[in-house]
Design a protein around this motif. Sequence first.
Motif, PDB file in Angstrom:
ATOM      1  N   VAL A 121       0.840  -1.196   0.000  1.00 51.57           N
ATOM      2  CA  VAL A 121       0.000   0.000   0.000  1.00 51.57           C
ATOM      3  C   VAL A 121       0.878   1.250   0.000  1.00 51.57           C
ATOM      4  N   LEU A 122       1.905   1.284   0.834  1.00 49.59           N
ATOM      5  CA  LEU A 122       2.799   2.442   0.843  1.00 49.59           C
ATOM      6  C   LEU A 122       3.477   2.625  -0.515  1.00 49.59           C
ATOM      7  N   ASP A 123       3.794   1.533  -1.174  1.00 45.60           N
ATOM      8  CA  ASP A 123       4.433   1.612  -2.494  1.00 45.60           C
ATOM      9  C   ASP A 123       3.496   2.149  -3.574  1.00 45.60           C
ATOM     10  N   LYS A 124       2.199   2.117  -3.338  1.00 40.28           N
ATOM     11  CA  LYS A 124       1.230   2.644  -4.301  1.00 40.28           C
ATOM     12  C   LYS A 124       1.150   4.168  -4.273  1.00 40.28           C
ATOM     13  N   TYR A 125       1.560   4.776  -3.165  1.00 39.04           N
ATOM     14  CA  TYR A 125       1.402   6.215  -2.986  1.00 39.04           C
ATOM     15  C   TYR A 125       2.744   6.928  -3.089  1.00 39.04           C
TER      16      TYR A 125
END
Length: 154
Positions: A121-125
Amino acid sequence: MKLTKQTDYAFRILMFCAAGGGRLSRIADISRTYGASEPFLFKILQPLVTAGIVETVRGRNGGIRLARPASEIKLGEIARLTEDNFTIAECFQREDANCPLIDNCRLTSALREAMDAFMAVLDKYSVDDLAKPSAAVITLLAMVDEKPEANRQH
């Protein structure tokens, strides 16, 4: 899972720089905005500079700015850079584990899957996603032009 203050403030520094639209940001201004000490922010800044995420400009009119476009700086990258480890349970560090079930327990794989999902999820933002120059973010980060007429909504 709880991120450290270093990671939290690394995100904040990057958001401040991104909201500045390429202008140089000063640590003193970031410190004042977030209520954090300058030495603490300088400590956080060092790995960001070393990793090529932030660049510094020395001199009287110096400051810091993003070294890459905000859209290319992923939050997962920053978390991996600023966190010492992602040990969320004793069994993640086998050499220190004191559990007799360590080799036969499904908890480790469930927690690892949860951590992988968290990082995905952090890598998506990106920093850009957090600091798109909305009027609210710019105002809250005190980056608006000081002329009152420039701040009025028409």
